[in-house]
Scaffold this active site. Structure first.
Site, short mmCIF file in Angstrom:
data_model
loop_
_atom_site.label_atom_id
_atom_site.label_comp_id
_atom_site.label_asym_id
_atom_site.label_seq_id
_atom_site.Cartn_x
_atom_site.Cartn_y
_atom_site.Cartn_z
N SER A 105 9.47 0.51 -7.88
CA SER A 105 9.69 1.83 -7.30
C SER A 105 10.79 2.57 -8.05
CB SER A 105 9.99 1.71 -5.81
OG SER A 105 10.00 2.98 -5.20
N HIS A 106 11.89 2.90 -7.36
CA HIS A 106 12.97 3.68 -7.96
C HIS A 106 14.18 2.80 -8.30
CE1 HIS A 106 13.39 3.60 -3.59
NE2 HIS A 106 14.69 3.59 -3.79
N ASP A 252 9.25 9.88 -7.52
CA ASP A 252 9.94 8.72 -8.07
C ASP A 252 8.99 8.04 -9.06
OD1 ASP A 252 8.18 7.50 -6.27
OD2 ASP A 252 9.65 6.06 -5.55
N ASP A 254 7.07 5.46 -9.39
CA ASP A 254 5.71 5.02 -9.03
C ASP A 254 5.01 6.02 -8.14
OD1 ASP A 254 7.36 4.36 -6.80
OD2 ASP A 254 5.91 2.87 -6.12
N ASP A 256 5.31 7.21 -5.14
CA ASP A 256 5.02 7.09 -3.71
C ASP A 256 6.03 7.88 -2.87
OD1 ASP A 256 7.23 5.41 -3.95
OD2 ASP A 256 6.36 3.77 -2.79
N ARG A 257 7.01 8.50 -3.51
CA ARG A 257 7.97 9.33 -2.79
C ARG A 257 8.08 10.68 -3.48
NH1 ARG A 257 13.46 7.05 -1.44
NH2 ARG A 257 13.73 6.97 -3.69
N THR A 332 12.31 0.88 10.57
CA THR A 332 12.21 1.42 9.22
C THR A 332 11.06 0.78 8.47
OG1 THR A 332 13.80 -0.23 8.44
CG2 THR A 332 14.67 1.91 9.07
N GLU A 349 9.81 9.07 6.45
CA GLU A 349 11.09 8.39 6.54
C GLU A 349 12.12 9.24 5.81
OE1 GLU A 349 10.66 4.60 4.74
OE2 GLU A 349 10.24 5.38 2.74
#
Length: 496
Positions: A105-106, A252, A254, A256-257, A332, A349
């Site tokens: 991810s990030h 980000d 990948d 996903d955000r 979360t 989120e």
């Protein structure tokens, strides 16, 4: 010490050894997942495996795919680096029994990881994680050979990307006035696919930050590839100003955000935090459902659900019922958010994760969120700043301060949490979090959530204060003082 499998899979620095990401540990993780799947599913069941453009990702995809195929599963890979939402969508669309996404991810460039999806493209939850962990421990004890690439049973299917783009485009509206967009994928894999999705809904005027447009696993222009960091979006904000953009978007690595930016009344660009974006999208998606929404206006399937987490703003708990929806607060993580209830309209989120098309991607998806944001801006109505002011007028202004607090090396987060909770009893009402490690401390007009990080030696703190509806300048100043006072109390308790 070996890798520990959690509900998000595994994530660790690259390097040799049992506690690092390398071909050997990837083979162990893939073996554990394969054994878990084969205890429940027959030979010939489909598994999707993909990866981003990080160091090691291509090799790790080959290893994981070969291991899964050796266990009698049919493995489908896209054949090139892809965003995480493409894998999540493919698991759902192809009726796969599982999915593996190689990404960190990030995280910093030195890391990599594997994220695991179950049927429906939903992140796994307990007890599945514990079952896979047991298989992982057994596989490590027995030893597993690293397979060669090119195993039979591995099918390369580049149409996974095309199918994802088509499904997202179908689920989004075409804005009446397509906005001009400044976009950065922060050296990740989402840039061109996001541009394809935006073009599919008529948003053709998209300019990428040139230095960050192509995948680069070293992330050379940023200290961190996390779009929540101001320095990460500096080039994006400059580009938005230069081209006179209507929208600024940062994915980000990948994809996903998604972080969103807007130009204020003073002409300066700033990025919204996840709660600000979440509040605006919740408001818009409840009043103007997407074509791909699970519930359309006038249907009898029940009040649409909007979900946020225990560390997100309290604003949705006020806004969602006022718009005819049902608000659900979860622990979360999107593994819980997408299970919040039916029919799920939207979940978010505070860490800039958004699920706007749960029937396409049952996880956070920065690309479809970017499309939904552009559709909202292009639908007309007031500018973003005025939309934020309108929410404050109706539901009060919400002031937040989210700060990670480092722990001393070698300290036990659980012990530090208990000690901080004991110290904060004199500050306000302390209550444990349902279903999560951590606690909430409440004072008049303010609250804080403190929980341990799952990956770093620190406690994460989320502090918020609020005003009455139609807040005056003094109301806002008072909320700012309350959030600062509570944040200082929390920091002092953690540091003591």
């Amino acid at each position: 010490m070996s890798l520990t499998f959690g509900t998000a899979g595994v994530r660790a620095p690259l390097g040799p050894g049992p506690d690092r990401m390398n071909a050997g540990t990837v083979a162990l993780v893939a073996t554990a997942v394969a054994r878990h799947v084969r205890m429940r599913e027959p030979a010939g069941s489909t598994v999707i495996v993909g990866g981003d453009a990080r160091h090691g990702s291509a090799r790790f995809v080959e290893v994981a795919a070969a291991v899964l195929a050796a266990h009698g599963l049919v493995v489908v890979v896209p054949g090139s680096p892809v965003p995480t939402p493409v894998v999540a969508a493919a698991v759902r669309a192809r009726g796969a029994v599982a999915g593996l996404m190689v990404t960190a991810s990030h995280n910093p460039a030195t890391d990599n990881g594997i994220k695991v999806y179950g049927p429906g493209g939903v992140q796994i939850v307990p007890p599945t994680d514990a079952e896979i962990e047991r298989h992982l421990t057994a596989a490590a004890r027995e030893g597993v050979d690293v397979p060669h690439a090119g195993a039979s049973g591995v099918l390369v299917d580049p149409t996974l990307v095309d199918d994802y783009v088509a499904s997202v485009v179908t689920g989004l509206p075409t804005p009446a006035r397509p906005p001009r967009v400044a976009l950065t994928p922060v050296h990740g894999v989402g840039g061109e696919i996001c541009r394809r999705v935006l073009a599919g809904i008529g948003v053709d005027d998209v300019t990428l930050v040139a230095e960050q447009a192509g995948p680069d696993p070293d992330f050379p222009t940023v200290d961190s590839p996390n779009p929540e960091r101001p320095g990460t979006t500096l080039r994006l904000r400059r580009l938005a100003e230069e081209i006179g953009a209507d929208v600024a978007l940062a994915l980000d690595p990948d994809a996903d955000r998604c972080a969103t930016g807007f130009v204020g009344a003073d002409g300066r660009w700033r990025m919204l935090d996840g709660d600000e974006t979440g509040g605006l999208l919740a408001d818009h998606l409840l009043t103007s459902p997407l074509p791909g929404s699970a519930r359309t206006v006038g249907s009898d399937s029940g009040a649409p659900v909007v979900a946020s987490t225990i560390v997100s703003s309290r604003l949705p708990s006020l806004l969602v019922p006022a718009r005819g929806g049902r608000h659900v607060e979860t622990p979360t993580g999107f593994k819980w958010l997408v299970r919040a209830g039916d029919p799920l309209r939207y979940a978010y989120e505070e860490a800039i994760g958004h699920c706007v098309l749960p029937d396409v991607v049952a996880d956070k998806d920065g690309i479809s969120a970017a499309g939904a944001w552009c559709a909202m801006i292009g639908s007309g109505g007031p500018p973003v700043g005025a939309r934020l002011d309108a929410l404050a007028e109706e539901f009060g202004a919400h002031v937040r301060r989210n700060v990670p607090l480092p722990l001393q090396p070698g300290s036990d987060p659980a012990v530090e949490l208990r000690r901080a909770a004991d110290l904060l009893v004199s500050t306000g009402t302390v209550t444990p979090l349902d279903g999560s490690a951590g606690f909430r401390v409440s004072t008049p007009g303010a609250r804080a959530v403190i929980r341990p990080s799952g990956t770093e030696p620190l406690l994460k703190t989320y502090v918020e204060a609020w005003t009455p509806a139609r807040p005056s300048a003094s109301d806002r100043a008072d909320a700012a003082r309350r959030v600062a006072a509570l944040a200082d109390s929390v920091a002092s308790a953690v540091a003591s």
